[in-house]
Design a protein around this motif. Structure first.
Motif, PDB file in Angstrom:
ATOM      1  N   PRO A  32       0.582  -1.312   0.039  1.00 39.83           N
ATOM      2  CA  PRO A  32      -0.056  -0.065   0.041  1.00 39.83           C
ATOM      3  C   PRO A  32       0.851   1.357   0.135  1.00 39.83           C
ATOM      4  O   PRO A  32       2.078   1.347   0.533  1.00 39.83           O
ATOM      5  CB  PRO A  32      -0.980  -0.166   1.433  1.00 39.83           C
ATOM      6  N   TRP A  33       0.325   2.346  -0.698  1.00 42.75           N
ATOM      7  CA  TRP A  33       1.003   3.748  -0.773  1.00 42.75           C
ATOM      8  C   TRP A  33      -0.026   4.539  -0.050  1.00 42.75           C
ATOM      9  O   TRP A  33      -1.012   4.544  -0.364  1.00 42.75           O
ATOM     10  CB  TRP A  33       1.561   3.981  -2.086  1.00 42.75           C
ATOM     11  N   PHE A  34       0.511   5.685   0.419  1.00 46.66           N
ATOM     12  CA  PHE A  34      -0.235   6.783   0.980  1.00 46.66           C
ATOM     13  C   PHE A  34       0.341   8.009   0.799  1.00 46.66           C
ATOM     14  O   PHE A  34       1.779   8.002   1.485  1.00 46.66           O
ATOM     15  CB  PHE A  34      -1.007   6.653   2.321  1.00 46.66           C
ATOM     16  N   ALA A  35       0.034   9.100   0.555  1.00 46.74           N
ATOM     17  CA  ALA A  35       0.551  10.424   0.796  1.00 46.74           C
ATOM     18  C   ALA A  35      -0.710  11.443   0.380  1.00 46.74           C
ATOM     19  O   ALA A  35      -1.456  11.110  -0.357  1.00 46.74           O
ATOM     20  CB  ALA A  35       1.705  10.757  -0.078  1.00 46.74           C
ATOM     21  N   ALA A  36      -0.834  12.627   1.192  1.00 48.07           N
ATOM     22  CA  ALA A  36      -1.581  13.663   0.800  1.00 48.07           C
ATOM     23  C   ALA A  36      -0.787  15.048   0.942  1.00 48.07           C
ATOM     24  O   ALA A  36      -0.041  15.060   1.982  1.00 48.07           O
ATOM     25  CB  ALA A  36      -2.778  13.530   1.654  1.00 48.07           C
ATOM     26  N   THR A  97       1.712  12.133   5.813  1.00 43.44           N
ATOM     27  CA  THR A  97       2.481  10.901   5.210  1.00 43.44           C
ATOM     28  C   THR A  97       2.259   9.766   6.402  1.00 43.44           C
ATOM     29  O   THR A  97       1.678   9.866   7.652  1.00 43.44           O
ATOM     30  CB  THR A  97       4.040  11.025   5.410  1.00 43.44           C
ATOM     31  N   ASP A  98       2.731   8.452   6.003  1.00 40.14           N
ATOM     32  CA  ASP A  98       2.663   7.404   7.008  1.00 40.14           C
ATOM     33  C   ASP A  98       4.120   6.724   6.910  1.00 40.14           C
ATOM     34  O   ASP A  98       4.557   6.524   5.725  1.00 40.14           O
ATOM     35  CB  ASP A  98       1.540   6.485   6.434  1.00 40.14           C
ATOM     36  N   PRO A  99       4.529   6.286   8.105  1.00 40.78           N
ATOM     37  CA  PRO A  99       6.223   5.956   8.213  1.00 40.78           C
ATOM     38  C   PRO A  99       6.293   4.591   7.156  1.00 40.78           C
ATOM     39  O   PRO A  99       7.352   4.356   6.958  1.00 40.78           O
ATOM     40  CB  PRO A  99       6.190   5.673   9.701  1.00 40.78           C
ATOM     41  N   VAL A 100       5.170   3.782   7.113  1.00 37.79           N
ATOM     42  CA  VAL A 100       5.224   2.457   6.219  1.00 37.79           C
ATOM     43  C   VAL A 100       5.131   2.776   4.889  1.00 37.79           C
ATOM     44  O   VAL A 100       5.473   2.454   3.954  1.00 37.79           O
ATOM     45  CB  VAL A 100       4.581   1.417   7.202  1.00 37.79           C
ATOM     46  N   LYS A 101       3.812   3.373   4.616  1.00 36.55           N
ATOM     47  CA  LYS A 101       3.296   3.373   3.447  1.00 36.55           C
ATOM     48  C   LYS A 101       3.330   4.731   2.330  1.00 36.55           C
ATOM     49  O   LYS A 101       3.119   4.585   1.146  1.00 36.55           O
ATOM     50  CB  LYS A 101       1.412   3.480   3.623  1.00 36.55           C
ATOM     51  N   THR A 102       4.225   5.530   2.732  1.00 38.19           N
ATOM     52  CA  THR A 102       4.465   6.642   2.038  1.00 38.19           C
ATOM     53  C   THR A 102       5.979   6.661   1.526  1.00 38.19           C
ATOM     54  O   THR A 102       6.805   6.081   2.091  1.00 38.19           O
ATOM     55  CB  THR A 102       4.481   8.177   2.889  1.00 38.19           C
ATOM     56  N   THR A 103       5.936   6.721   0.064  1.00 40.21           N
ATOM     57  CA  THR A 103       7.208   6.787  -0.712  1.00 40.21           C
ATOM     58  C   THR A 103       7.244   8.220  -1.470  1.00 40.21           C
ATOM     59  O   THR A 103       6.230   8.976  -1.546  1.00 40.21           O
ATOM     60  CB  THR A 103       7.000   5.797  -1.670  1.00 40.21           C
ATOM     61  N   PRO A 104       8.445   8.352  -1.904  1.00 43.08           N
ATOM     62  CA  PRO A 104       8.327   9.552  -2.760  1.00 43.08           C
ATOM     63  C   PRO A 104       7.690   9.527  -3.912  1.00 43.08           C
ATOM     64  O   PRO A 104       6.921  10.441  -4.127  1.00 43.08           O
ATOM     65  CB  PRO A 104       9.860   9.612  -3.066  1.00 43.08           C
ATOM     66  N   ARG A 105       7.182   8.484  -4.712  1.00 41.27           N
ATOM     67  CA  ARG A 105       6.442   8.347  -5.718  1.00 41.27           C
ATOM     68  C   ARG A 105       4.951   8.559  -5.368  1.00 41.27           C
ATOM     69  O   ARG A 105       4.142   9.402  -5.902  1.00 41.27           O
ATOM     70  CB  ARG A 105       6.575   6.981  -6.450  1.00 41.27           C
ATOM     71  N   ALA A 106       4.491   8.141  -4.111  1.00 41.67           N
ATOM     72  CA  ALA A 106       3.382   8.553  -3.573  1.00 41.67           C
ATOM     73  C   ALA A 106       3.141   9.914  -3.432  1.00 41.67           C
ATOM     74  O   ALA A 106       1.974  10.513  -3.734  1.00 41.67           O
ATOM     75  CB  ALA A 106       2.962   7.436  -2.319  1.00 41.67           C
ATOM     76  N   VAL A 107       3.946  10.582  -2.886  1.00 47.96           N
ATOM     77  CA  VAL A 107       3.988  11.989  -2.357  1.00 47.96           C
ATOM     78  C   VAL A 107       3.973  12.762  -3.976  1.00 47.96           C
ATOM     79  O   VAL A 107       3.245  13.705  -4.045  1.00 47.96           O
ATOM     80  CB  VAL A 107       5.330  12.698  -1.876  1.00 47.96           C
ATOM     81  N   ARG A 108       4.521  12.340  -4.992  1.00 44.44           N
ATOM     82  CA  ARG A 108       4.534  13.046  -6.287  1.00 44.44           C
ATOM     83  C   ARG A 108       3.439  12.771  -6.884  1.00 44.44           C
ATOM     84  O   ARG A 108       2.567  13.755  -7.479  1.00 44.44           O
ATOM     85  CB  ARG A 108       5.449  12.379  -7.093  1.00 44.44           C
TER      86      ARG A 108
END
Length: 133
Positions: A32-36, A97-108
């Motif tokens: 899973p990925w997450f960012a907002a 962000t989430d320490p596990v689910k957030t990646t640079p790609r999810a943020v982009r």
């Protein structure tokens, strides 16, 4: 590729008022990925980036994420069908962000979502390169 990029940057559209939007990216599944993010773009004579997070929000945020917010916004603003917008002030107002689910790609991808929402409100077209008499 360099000719494409030069052409991309040669067209210029403008806008008049700041616009603020929230964007997010969620992917569920085995990885899973997450960012907002919440961003604002404002008129400017050149590209500027400002980080305006509440002090407690910036703690523990991977500094690479700010670059990926900029990349995501530029992905959208430089390839708008109604004319690119390359000169603006980007203000980063919030990041989740989430320490596990957030990646640079999810943020982009979250930044792209916010930028698409902004772009859909902008009905701008390139300025003509000449004036008719």
């Amino acid at each position: 590729l360099s000719m494409w990029f030069s052409d991309l940057l040669s067209n210029k559209s403008t806008f008049q008022e700041p616009i603020e939007k929230h964007g997010e990216y969620r992917r569920i599944g085995p990885i899973p990925w997450f960012a907002a993010v919440t961003i604002r773009i404002s008129p400017s004579e050149e590209l500027q980036v400002e980080i305006d997070l509440e002090p407690n929000k910036s703690e523990g945020v991977d500094s690479r994420y700010y670059d990926h917010i900029v990349y995501g916004v530029l992905d959208v603003m430089l390839t708008r069908e109604a004319g690119n917008i390359k000169d603006f002030k980007l203000t980063i107002l919030d990041i989740e962000t989430d320490p596990v689910k957030t990646t640079p790609r999810a943020v982009r991808l979250a930044a792209r979502d916010a930028a698409r929402k902004i772009s859909s409100e902008l009905y701008t077209y390139p300025k003509p390169k000449y004036e008719s008499k």
